[in-house]
Design a protein around this motif. Structure first.
Motif, mmCIF file in Angstrom:
data_model
loop_
_atom_site.group_PDB
_atom_site.id
_atom_site.type_symbol
_atom_site.label_atom_id
_atom_site.label_comp_id
_atom_site.label_asym_id
_atom_site.label_seq_id
_atom_site.Cartn_x
_atom_site.Cartn_y
_atom_site.Cartn_z
ATOM 1 N N TYR A 51 12.701 20.445 54.294
ATOM 2 C CA TYR A 51 14.159 20.330 54.317
ATOM 3 C C TYR A 51 14.770 21.706 54.059
ATOM 4 O O TYR A 51 14.500 22.335 53.036
ATOM 5 C CB TYR A 51 14.606 19.344 53.247
ATOM 6 N N LEU A 52 15.561 22.159 55.016
ATOM 7 C CA LEU A 52 16.280 23.428 54.875
ATOM 8 C C LEU A 52 17.651 23.096 54.298
ATOM 9 O O LEU A 52 18.547 22.631 55.015
ATOM 10 C CB LEU A 52 16.389 24.122 56.237
ATOM 11 N N LEU A 105 -0.828 29.346 50.307
ATOM 12 C CA LEU A 105 0.076 29.069 49.199
ATOM 13 C C LEU A 105 0.204 27.552 49.150
ATOM 14 O O LEU A 105 0.791 26.936 50.045
ATOM 15 C CB LEU A 105 1.441 29.715 49.415
ATOM 16 N N VAL A 106 -0.371 26.932 48.135
ATOM 17 C CA VAL A 106 -0.416 25.471 48.045
ATOM 18 C C VAL A 106 0.822 24.973 47.314
ATOM 19 O O VAL A 106 1.140 25.432 46.212
ATOM 20 C CB VAL A 106 -1.699 25.004 47.329
ATOM 21 N N ILE A 107 1.535 24.048 47.968
ATOM 22 C CA ILE A 107 2.788 23.532 47.394
ATOM 23 C C ILE A 107 2.607 22.089 46.922
ATOM 24 O O ILE A 107 1.677 21.387 47.314
ATOM 25 C CB ILE A 107 3.946 23.625 48.420
ATOM 26 N N GLU A 108 3.534 21.674 46.056
ATOM 27 C CA GLU A 108 3.557 20.314 45.526
ATOM 28 C C GLU A 108 4.701 19.534 46.158
ATOM 29 O O GLU A 108 5.631 20.123 46.733
ATOM 30 C CB GLU A 108 3.722 20.331 44.000
ATOM 31 N N ASP A 109 4.644 18.234 46.040
ATOM 32 C CA ASP A 109 5.718 17.382 46.545
ATOM 33 C C ASP A 109 7.037 17.757 45.874
ATOM 34 O O ASP A 109 7.109 17.895 44.642
ATOM 35 C CB ASP A 109 5.375 15.923 46.259
ATOM 36 N N MET A 110 8.074 17.958 46.675
ATOM 37 C CA MET A 110 9.412 18.348 46.247
ATOM 38 C C MET A 110 9.480 19.787 45.722
ATOM 39 O O MET A 110 10.477 20.192 45.131
ATOM 40 C CB MET A 110 9.982 17.386 45.197
ATOM 41 N N ILE A 147 13.134 9.855 52.492
ATOM 42 C CA ILE A 147 14.022 10.899 53.033
ATOM 43 C C ILE A 147 15.481 10.472 53.091
ATOM 44 O O ILE A 147 16.357 11.304 53.341
ATOM 45 C CB ILE A 147 13.575 11.328 54.447
ATOM 46 N N LYS A 148 15.782 9.202 52.866
ATOM 47 C CA LYS A 148 17.123 8.685 53.166
ATOM 48 C C LYS A 148 18.220 9.307 52.295
ATOM 49 O O LYS A 148 19.392 9.358 52.708
ATOM 50 C CB LYS A 148 17.163 7.161 53.030
ATOM 51 N N ASP A 149 17.879 9.780 51.113
ATOM 52 C CA ASP A 149 18.901 10.349 50.230
ATOM 53 C C ASP A 149 19.137 11.837 50.465
ATOM 54 O O ASP A 149 19.997 12.441 49.814
ATOM 55 C CB ASP A 149 18.521 10.109 48.770
ATOM 56 N N PHE A 150 18.387 12.431 51.396
ATOM 57 C CA PHE A 150 18.619 13.835 51.732
ATOM 58 C C PHE A 150 19.752 13.932 52.743
ATOM 59 O O PHE A 150 19.839 13.143 53.683
ATOM 60 C CB PHE A 150 17.348 14.464 52.304
ATOM 61 N N GLY A 186 15.929 33.632 50.342
ATOM 62 C CA GLY A 186 17.117 34.485 50.346
ATOM 63 C C GLY A 186 18.246 33.852 51.130
ATOM 64 O O GLY A 186 18.336 34.050 52.344
ATOM 65 N N GLY A 187 19.112 33.111 50.437
ATOM 66 C CA GLY A 187 20.219 32.430 51.100
ATOM 67 C C GLY A 187 19.818 31.149 51.801
ATOM 68 O O GLY A 187 20.676 30.414 52.299
ATOM 69 N N LYS A 188 18.563 30.871 51.853
ATOM 70 C CA LYS A 188 18.051 29.636 52.444
ATOM 71 C C LYS A 188 16.908 29.118 51.569
ATOM 72 O O LYS A 188 16.049 29.896 51.140
ATOM 73 C CB LYS A 188 17.564 29.849 53.879
ATOM 74 N N THR A 189 16.905 27.811 51.355
ATOM 75 C CA THR A 189 15.918 27.188 50.477
ATOM 76 C C THR A 189 15.147 26.121 51.233
ATOM 77 O O THR A 189 15.748 25.254 51.883
ATOM 78 C CB THR A 189 16.595 26.542 49.254
ATOM 79 N N LEU A 190 13.826 26.202 51.162
ATOM 80 C CA LEU A 190 12.962 25.199 51.776
ATOM 81 C C LEU A 190 12.465 24.245 50.697
ATOM 82 O O LEU A 190 11.922 24.679 49.676
ATOM 83 C CB LEU A 190 11.758 25.854 52.450
ATOM 84 N N LYS A 191 12.653 22.952 50.930
ATOM 85 C CA LYS A 191 12.120 21.930 50.024
ATOM 86 C C LYS A 191 11.089 21.119 50.794
ATOM 87 O O LYS A 191 11.363 20.677 51.920
ATOM 88 C CB LYS A 191 13.219 21.004 49.486
#
Length: 393
Positions: free
Chosen positions: A154-155, A122-127, A210-213, A133-138
């Protein structure tokens, strides 16, 4: 290996390699190292973030079984190097329904390096994001720390940043978190000195990215987890900056005692001028300690006898290593001893071609030298002191 809980439904699966004494067959590891995988359980999906070195695959499998995971939906591969990706084929055999989540470049590498089938990605893009389900991966692309495909995950709900090699440390320990800050930071600096030094520009760029996360935890794939992320991000900001310290690193080798005498005198003269002088006998020194010293040093002075009209192979090795690592030193020079002549300075200058340094005229002394010859060492110490003052050290 053991399973340890980080937050609710978030687990660390760490494979300690207590007996590993060299990393990349180059830098000594006095404290071993670890390979960290992570499991995140959502209400709908279960994710494995990174795997472990192939030599530790069985431990990873045992830990996955201890979590009683009937399925894994996604294997997030943040970095394709085999100490993190090498167990993926075996995990796919256990969980054939799993998809390998990576970017386009990561897919290319994993297909070639560990033979992951094309249809498993599963190929993902930046951001890009995945809701489990109740948790989001960025997914945050952080290239060149230290390969081109590397990214962080980023969880969002748990404010955890998984960074793979970024912010890692070479240390085998049962401590989940970086509670022994002094020990962990020494291990992190050794790690940085071995693989991250050439990528300072990329590191600075990725630190900005990453500083704004809003993360409360940094979870790398080597070493301890940081509950105080600022500790390691501030260190990386310092190490990757262009700022240098009032330090001279002196790799040296003495065959018949002359160079040892010159280096002893040189170190004394530098110390008298308030300069931190750090000599390393390349025959016996821990190269990792020398690499750590090179991170911040303003000046590098290589001291070597002439051998077969050139330099000793161990000195050539150290010069080559410095050239590959490309530390941020501003100045460099050579102290040499010769009997009948040679091309020592030319050889070393050629080996240091990647360093963006100002070369200070070398000191070359025949044999043991006379007192008037040894004053050249004193003059070199004075010139270095002046150079350091010129950049406000």
């Amino acid at each position: 290996m053991s399973v340890q809980k980080i937050k609710e439904d978030v687990f660390s699966l760490r494979a300690n390699d207590w007996d590993r004494t060299l990393f990349d067959e180059l830098i000594p590891l006095p404290d071993g190292t670890s390979y960290n995988a992570y499991v995140v359980k959502g209400k709908n999906k279960i994710v494995l973030i990174d795997t472990v070195d192939p030599r530790k695959t069985k431990e990873l499998i045992d830990d996955l079984k201890s979590l009683d995971l009937h399925r894994i939906d996604y294997i997030v591969s943040q970095h394709s190097e085999q100490d993190h990706s090498g167990s993926i084929p075996e995990i796919l055999k256990m969980y054939p329904m799993a998809e390998v989540v990576t970017n386009k470049k990561g897919k290319e590498f994993l297909t070639e390096l560990v033979k992951v089938p094309e249809d498993k990605f599963l190929v993902i893009e930046d951001m890009g994001t995945i809701d489990i389900g109740g948790k989001t991966l960025k997914f945050i692309f952080t290239p060149w720390v230290h390969w081109p495909e590397t990214f962080s995950t980023y969880l969002e709900e748990d404010k955890i940043l998984f960074t793979c090699d970024f912010f890692g440390s070479h240390i085998a320990t049962n401590d989940l978190f970086a509670t022994n800050e002094g020990k962990v930071m020494e291990a992190a600096k050794r790690y940085y000195s071995e693989i991250m030094v050439p990528f300072r520009t990329s590191i600075r760029s990725n630190l900005q990215k990453i500083k704004d996360f809003d993360f409360e935890i940094i979870a790398p794939s080597h070493g301890c987890i940081y509950q105080n992320p600022k500790m390691i991000t501030d260190a990386y900001s310092d190490w990757s900056s262009d700022d240098v310290k009032n330090t001279v690193v002196i790799p040296y080798l003495s065959m018949h005692g002359s160079i040892q005498k010159f280096v002893d005198r040189f170190v004394r003269k530098l110390q008298e001028k308030g300069i931190d002088a750090r000599p390393f006998d390349v025959v016996t020194a821990d190269i990792g300690n020398m690499a750590m010293a090179l991170i911040d040093a303003a000046t590098i002075v290589i001291a070597s006898p002439t051998m077969l009209s050139g330099v000793h192979p161990k000195i050539a090795y150290v010069a080559y290593l410095a050239n590959v690592l490309r530390p941020k030193a501003k100045f460099a020079s050579v102290i040499g001893s010769y009997d009948w002549g040679g091309r020592e300075v030319d050889v070393l200058s050629g080996l240091l071609g990647n360093l963006k340094v100002e070369m200070i005229p070398p000191v070359l002394i025949k044999g043991d030298g006379r007192e008037e010859d040894l004053k050249g060492i004193d003059d070199l110490a004075e010139r270095i002191s002046q150079k350091h003052r010129s950049i406000n050290l």
